[in-house]
Design an enzyme around this catalytic site. Structure first.
Site, PDB file in Angstrom:
ATOM      1  N   SER A 294       2.235  -3.290  11.672  1.00 63.35           N
ATOM      2  CA  SER A 294       1.567  -2.302  11.476  1.00 63.35           C
ATOM      3  C   SER A 294       2.053  -0.730  12.056  1.00 63.35           C
ATOM      4  CB  SER A 294      -0.068  -2.392  12.107  1.00 63.35           C
ATOM      5  OG  SER A 294       0.267  -2.243  13.700  1.00 63.35           O
ATOM      6  N   ASP A 295       1.506   0.106  11.485  1.00 59.80           N
ATOM      7  CA  ASP A 295       1.899   1.417  12.093  1.00 59.80           C
ATOM      8  C   ASP A 295       1.161   1.550  13.557  1.00 59.80           C
ATOM      9  OD1 ASP A 295       2.751   4.007  12.808  1.00 59.80           O
ATOM     10  OD2 ASP A 295       2.489   4.987  11.116  1.00 59.80           O
ATOM     11  N   TRP A 296       1.263   2.485  14.336  1.00 59.41           N
ATOM     12  CA  TRP A 296       0.794   2.455  15.922  1.00 59.41           C
ATOM     13  C   TRP A 296      -0.906   2.588  15.561  1.00 59.41           C
ATOM     14  CZ3 TRP A 296       5.173   0.825  15.338  1.00 59.41           C
ATOM     15  CH2 TRP A 296       5.972   0.322  16.129  1.00 59.41           C
TER      16      TRP A 296
END
Ligand SMILES: *[C@@H]1O[C@H](CO)[C@@H](O)[C@H](O)[C@H]1NC(C)=O
Ligand SMILES: *[C@@H]1O[C@H](CO)[C@@H](O)[C@H](O)[C@H]1NC(C)=O
Ligand SMILES: *[C@@H]1O[C@H](CO)[C@@H](O)[C@H](O)[C@H]1NC(C)=O
Ligand SMILES: *[C@@H]1O[C@H](CO)[C@@H](O)[C@H](O)[C@H]1NC(C)=O
Ligand SMILES: *[C@@H]1O[C@H](CO)[C@@H](O)[C@H](O)[C@H]1NC(C)=O
Ligand SMILES: *[C@@H]1O[C@H](CO)[C@@H](O)[C@H](O)[C@H]1NC(C)=O
Ligand SMILES: *[C@@H]1O[C@H](CO)[C@@H](O)[C@H](O)[C@H]1NC(C)=O
Ligand SMILES: *[C@@H]1O[C@H](CO)[C@@H](O)[C@H](O)[C@H]1NC(C)=O
Ligand SMILES: *[C@@H]1O[C@H](CO)[C@@H](O)[C@H](O)[C@H]1NC(C)=O
Ligand SMILES: *[C@@H]1O[C@H](CO)[C@@H](O)[C@H](O)[C@H]1NC(C)=O
Length: 875
Positions: A294-296
């Site tokens: 995932s992105d953050w």
């Protein structure tokens, strides 16, 4: 603060299943694009509130092809792991808890280190302007080596999303070009360069995060926008495949180890839990064998994300430093209570470990992280966020990893500088009577090259945009410094004014320069970056396409007085230049993008003719912003903002061609100090087997090792010191229904139909391991042309091949080949383009496959998208 709300997992909600759950049923109508005309109202498949079809189960890695050895090793390794050890591999330990911007748990028992994930991609935009695969590879390799020596396992780049749907998009510069072919080629070679060093690349952001506004709910709310979910990019299936997914197919074909899913929703389903995107497109169609992270803070659900194809959550916690996770203990529980089948967790772990072996991290990355992302201090807290009471150590060894890379940066800087206009003013001789240099963008940032954290200011010359895509500069050679050195070495006179408000002095110096027939050089810029920073109400995305720093008035006061004015632009993308193109006193225009720390040296190389410019625009510079036909949505149109990609595939030059609009400078345009002529186009049809749609289905999902179903076997071990807020894989309680820690199961109560079924999944027609159906990559035609250097100096030309697919709803032409060739004076060379099946194909939504439609396909070769002197037809 809760990020979750029901809308983001629409793909996992039963009403959706009721409508569209059956793989055999017709595709929901919203994913069809039935027509495109200048009237966007007729575009279906880009409508508010349209929904993404569910696709389950999540395909397990096959470990075929080039990945075979890595899978053998990974399966053997994962077979030795306990439940918590597998979970540890999938879960970040939390924001600012370890050294790297993202760090997974480790497996100390078997000596498997925590994976270190680190920003950043910096300016792919300039690589795109070189149109040079070798330079893209060299840059990737250089970045890989530097990252490796810092102890980094995963470099969080390169970028092909955003692709650059709208020129205002804040992070376009991190990626390459709004053209998917150009991006795909340079994305792939960058990945190969990075991964040749043992460092994993991460192809990001998947997908359609084409604007920064409303990418994250809390961020948007902090800016005063009352949204309830991230914005939804609403795209039809054909545009998704032909435009946005295209470069990701190149990445998977190139063996990319990891893919990062983006913050936004796509057709109402969060990109990190969108089963159509992750399960169907990425893992089935493209046959991706690595892992999805995932992105953050982009993970918006636990079980729902895992079943939809997410393999790793970053930074691990739900919201930075909340100490809880959708993975971690929740994933342990979910496997124990049967909502996540063991095969799925095993697949996640195998993918992560296989990627590690695939790039040979085991032998090549020997360094542990020797830096900490959160401080420049030498000694500091081991677990930064929780402070020194949990341990202190040597956190930054300050290892200089740069080698001779400054020379490469300078070379890319010069090779990416596009010469847009030249009335004979360039190259300069260095013997000009007076060189007057103007503009804040020529000078240094008085606060220092890193004076604004994350480059979150536009002060002095612009070398990179802002946000996580930037990098710390080891130095910054400003244009002012480099040009002064140049002129002084020729015993000339040099004066510069880098304060754009000093109008009196600017006008006077311009006049004096003019009086002695010298040269005035003006520098101007336009900046953008990531959404977490707002500069002058540019919330990541630009709010206009004009110049910054008050440059227009400064330029006006120079050109009014100086009839030999050279304009240099540092910008994140297109800026309005029509007036400057027309201005008689502007004798040359250069676009230099975001050149990095060697900025001044690189522009001097071009201005003084040591480097003959060969760069070409990787985007269109339009006369007016409205000509692009796309724009950022700046004000929410619903509580869940709806970004309707009504233009379909008609972005950038495809839009200008389609609507017959003349740009200021077209895509692919760039001048040289010499001239080239094109001749002798020949087309050879190659022998290629017929395309065979893939059929059949996967073997049952394998599992590795067994899971101890006794909750008491997974309790927090008594013998380890628990760091606050750190995400561990262990349970707090043997009662599974309370062990997750907070009230309510939230998003995790619903399991999509078929999601737990590990017996098989059907291969889609376009699927195949690592890049999709192999037939898509078959070469079908060879196109040859001759290019001669008919001018007075040696130089390189980027020859471009465009294809007209010929369909009613196809773009006028699309880029499908480019070759950069260096030619001495009078030299002539033949160059060859290979046209593959996918280059001629359209995505057929009904068939869910690529098809090469009947009809004449025209190829055109030339110097830009609008300078195509040679044409031919493909039978
Ligand atoms: C698509 O579905 C919507 C309802 O979901 C319906 O109103 C519309 O008529 C359908 N369009 C077509 C072309 O079938
Ligand atoms: C999980 O990772 C953490 C952090 O690297 C480590 O301290 C812990 O021992 C790991 N747990 C297991 C079961 O390996
Ligand atoms: C924000 O929007 C939601 C949903 O539209 C609404 O219920 C709420 O009242 C709004 N809040 C504010 C502060 O405007
Ligand atoms: C598990 O996830 C839920 C959200 O679904 C969250 O409220 C809870 O705190 C998480 N538990 C842990 C231990 O991280
Ligand atoms: C199983 O565990 C997960 C993770 O904590 C939870 O979200 C889910 O609701 C649980 N399901 C059942 C049936 O208990
Ligand atoms: C530019 O100005 C100089 C000085 O006034 C003059 O000599 C020269 O002819 C001008 N050039 C053009 C092209 O007008
Ligand atoms: C465009 O935005 C920049 C940066 O905020 C600003 O400096 C400039 O004045 C704006 N242009 C116009 C015409 O308002
Ligand atoms: C010169 O600068 C002043 C002050 O910014 C501005 O008002 C004026 O328009 C500029 N002149 C030209 C010709 O652009
Ligand atoms: C061009 O520069 C000359 C000075 O050499 C000046 O007289 C003239 O007005 C300028 N032209 C324009 C359009 O600004
Ligand atoms: C290139 O060709 C143009 C016209 O065809 C000519 O005016 C120009 O001088 C040539 N330039 C070079 C550098 O040979």
């Amino acid at each position: 603060m809760r990020l979750f709300a029901p809308l983001c997992c629409l793909a996992a909600v039963s009403p959706v299943l009721g409508q569209f759950g059956n793989n055999g049923a017709p595709f929901p109508n919203v994913t069809y694009r039935t027509g495109v005309s200048p009237n966007p109202a007729v575009v279906l498949g880009a409508q508010s509130n349209q929904i993404s079809p569910p696709r389950y189960p999540s395909p397990w890695g096959s470990g075929e092809g080039e990945w075979a050895d890595a899978y053998v090793k990974a399966r053997e390794f994962v077979g030795q792991l306990t439940l918590e050890e597998k979970v540890n591999l999938t879960t970040g330990t939390g924001w600012q808890l370890e050294s790297c911007v993202g760090q997974t748990g480790s497996v100390p028992r078997l000596g498997f280190r925590a994976l270190c994930l680190q920003d950043s991609p910096v300016a792919g935009l300039n690589v795109a302007a070189t149109w040079d695969r070798d330079l893209a590879y060299a840059r990737g390799e250089a970045m890989g080596l530097e990252n490796r020596d810092k102890g980094i396992n995963v470099l969080l780049g390169p970028v092909a999303g955003p692709l650059g749907r709208s020129p205002e998009g804040g992070r376009n510069w991190e990626g390459f070009s709004p053209d998917p072919y150009l991006t795909g080629q340079l994305f792939a070679t960058s990945i190969q360069g990075i991964q040749s060093t043992g460092v994993q690349a991460c192809a990001k952001h998947f997908i359609a995060q084409e604007q920064e506004h409303f990418r994250q709910t809390p961020e948007a709310r902090a800016y005063g926008f009352n949204i309830t979910e991230p914005g939804s990019s609403n795209i039809d299936d054909q545009t998704l495949h032909e435009l946005y997914v295209w470069p990701f197919a190149d990445a998977v074909k190139a063996g990319v180890a990891s893919v990062m899913c983006s913050y936004n929703l796509v057709n109402q389903s969060a990109a990190c839990q969108n089963s159509y995107l992750l399960n169907q497109v990425l893992k089935n169609e493209l046959g991706f064998q690595g892992y999805v992270m995932s992105d953050w803070q982009a993970t918006l659900g636990g079980v729902s994300s895992v079943l939809a194809g997410l393999d790793m959550t970053m930074a691990g916690d739900i919201v930075f430093d909340d100490g809880i996770s959708y993975f971690g203990p929740n994933l342990t529980i979910a496997v124990l209570n049967g909502t996540v089948p063991q095969w799925r967790l095993d697949d996640m772990a195998v993918r992560i470990v296989a990627a590690w072996y695939f790039v040979e991290s085991d032998t090549k990355v020997t360094e542990e992280p020797n830096f900490q992302s959160w401080t420049f201090d030498t000694f500091g807290s081991t677990h930064f966020h929780v402070g020194p009471q949990w341990g202190t150590e040597l956190v930054n060894q300050h290892v200089d990893v740069r080698r001779e890379h400054g020379a490469l940066i300078r070379k890319i800087g010069a090779e990416s500088t596009v010469l847009l206009k030249n009335n004979g003013a360039l190259p300069l001789t260095g013997k000009e009577r007076l060189t007057g240099v103007f503009g804040e963008d020529a000078g240094s940032n008085p606060l220092g090259p890193n004076g604004c954290r994350n480059h979150n200011c536009d002060t002095g010359t612009l070398i990179v945009g802002w946000g996580s895509g930037q990098a710390q500069a080891p130095y910054q050679v400003s244009p002012d410094t480099a040009l002064q050195n140049e002129v002084v070495s020729h015993y000339g006179s040099y004066e510069s004014i880098t304060n754009n408000s000093a109008i009196t002095q600017i006008a006077a110096l311009a006049r004096r320069t003019n009086d002695v027939a010298g040269v005035c050089i003006v520098f101007a810029n336009a900046d953008s970056g990531e959404g977490f920073v707002n500069i002058e109400n540019n919330f990541g995305d630009r709010k206009n396409l004009t110049l910054w720093q008050g440059a227009d008035a400064m330029i006006g006061n120079v050109t009014k007085n100086c009839n030999n004015t050279v304009l240099v632009i540092h910008s994140v993308g297109a800026v309005e230049l029509e007036a400057y193109k027309q201005h008689p006193n502007i004798t040359a225009i250069l676009w230099a993008g975001l050149p990095g720390e060697q900025s001044g040296n690189a522009i001097a190389d071009v201005l003084y003719g040591r480097v003959n410019p060969s760069a070409k625009l990787p985007f269109t510079i339009g006369k007016a912003r409205s000509d692009y036909g796309t724009d950022v949505l700046y004000t929410p149109n619903q509580p869940v903002p709806q970004f309707n990609f009504q233009e379909g595939v008609f972005v950038d030059y495809r839009a200008f061609d389609h609507r017959n609009l003349t740009p200021t400078y077209e895509f692919g345009f760039g001048l040289s100090y010499t001239n080239f002529t094109y001749s002798d186009l020949t087309i050879t049809k190659l022998d290629a087997a017929a395309y065979t749609p893939t059929t059949g289905s996967a073997e049952p999902a394998p599992t590795y090792g067994s899971v101890d179903k006794d909750p008491s076997a997974h309790l927090f071990p008594a013998n380890i010191t628990r760091i606050p807020l750190f995400i561990y894989p262990y349970l707090n309680s043997t009662n599974l229904s309370t062990a997750y820690g907070a009230a309510g199961y939230g998003d995790n109560t619903f399991i999509s139909e078929g999601a737990l079924d590990g017996s098989s999944f059907a291969h889609t027609p376009s699927s195949g391991p690592s890049g999709g159906n192999a037939g898509l990559w078959d070469p079908l035609y060879k196109v040859c042309v001759s290019i001669a250097n008919t001018g007075a100096v040696a130089g390189a030309e980027v020859a471009q091949l465009y294809v007209s697919h010929g369909g009613q709803y196809d773009p006028v032409r699309v880029l499908r080949g480019f070759e950069k060739v260096f030619l001495g004076v009078g030299e002539k060379k033949q160059i060859e383009f290979v046209v593959r099946r996918r280059d001629l194909a359209n995505w057929d939504t009904g068939a869910q496959d690529w098809v090469v439609r009947d009809g004449v396909k025209v190829v055109a070769v030339g110097a830009s998208s609008r300078d195509l002197s040679l044409t031919g037809t493909l039978e």
